[in-house]
Design an enzyme around this catalytic site. Sequence first.
Site, PDB file in Angstrom:
ATOM      1  N   CYS A 146      37.680  87.293  -9.427  1.00  0.00           N
ATOM      2  CA  CYS A 146      36.883  86.561 -10.166  1.00  0.00           C
ATOM      3  C   CYS A 146      36.692  87.348 -11.661  1.00  0.00           C
ATOM      4  O   CYS A 146      36.215  88.083 -11.981  1.00  0.00           O
ATOM      5  CB  CYS A 146      35.467  86.790  -9.523  1.00  0.00           C
ATOM      6  SG  CYS A 146      34.174  85.963 -10.597  1.00  0.00           S
ATOM      7  N   CYS A 179      33.379  87.704 -13.340  1.00  0.00           N
ATOM      8  CA  CYS A 179      32.744  88.687 -12.739  1.00  0.00           C
ATOM      9  C   CYS A 179      33.319  90.102 -13.742  1.00  0.00           C
ATOM     10  O   CYS A 179      32.358  90.803 -14.055  1.00  0.00           O
ATOM     11  CB  CYS A 179      33.222  89.200 -11.426  1.00  0.00           C
ATOM     12  SG  CYS A 179      32.663  87.724 -10.155  1.00  0.00           S
TER      13      CYS A 179
END
Length: 308
Positions: free
Chosen positions: A70, A73
Amino acid sequence: MSDPTSGAVLRGAVDLSSLRSRPSAPAGAAAPAGGSRASLIFDATDESFGQVLELSRSVPVVVDLWAEWCGPCKQLSPILEKVVTELDGRVVLAKVDVDANPQLAQGFRAQSIPMVVALVAGQPVPLFTGAVPEQQVRDVFAQLLQLAAQNGVTGTVPVDGASEPESDEPVLPPRHQEAFDAIEAGDYARAVAAYEMALAENPRDEEARAGLGQVRLLQRVQGLDLQQARDAAASAPRDIDAQFAVADLDVVGGHVDDAFARLLDLFAVLPADERGAVRDRLVELFGLIGDGDPRVIRARGRLTSLLF
């Protein structure tokens, strides 16, 4: 939570009931032991999450749901770690790899990541989804600390080997402590006055500003009966005060979209010279929930379309 009306101001709902009874991991596997900055940031797993829930009864726990693949993230995690570290033990950060911990991902209903949730006294408090700017993280954490204190969660985790503060040592600024004591006593008027004095002394005190908004909301709903309020609003659909009462109760209960829809529907049918109070209440609630919240963004967009 110590006050059932104060625990839903920032949040929707997630279900962690399936994780509460899970056996805890061996000591030290998840919960920080104190003594270093690394103890403020730790990995949490499906197996160790019972410890994390218990930890949240003494200090707010921010949960960062992420994955290695991700990209957003990786943008958000350093910001979370920076802000948590700067709070010097008043908040801890539990990092959850959703790929490795599917039960936690399911329990938090993590449909997209990064997703950031808090735990206060064992109760989940959804904060935001997606990578957000550092200032927004700071603002949300300030509100989280206010909410935690309202529910009696004011502990700290020792940092850099520092000893625990004495139990009678004030952790909060005096005006904030006065406000929290008043909230615990159910004296919302005194809490409002304390926060107003804090802002008069320091207009840049964002924690006091966030606390003031929450306490004013709690003060408005104090003593209201939900069913009676709904009946009154249903019988008088253009009565502004009646609609305000239900909207406030909906926000406190976590039904934020319902509250916004009610006020926007009211705004749409009122004549122009009666709309001001409804607009002002919406703006107040937008600030309370957070400008970056998707529910606020949607409601603000509809309000703009009604204005023009």
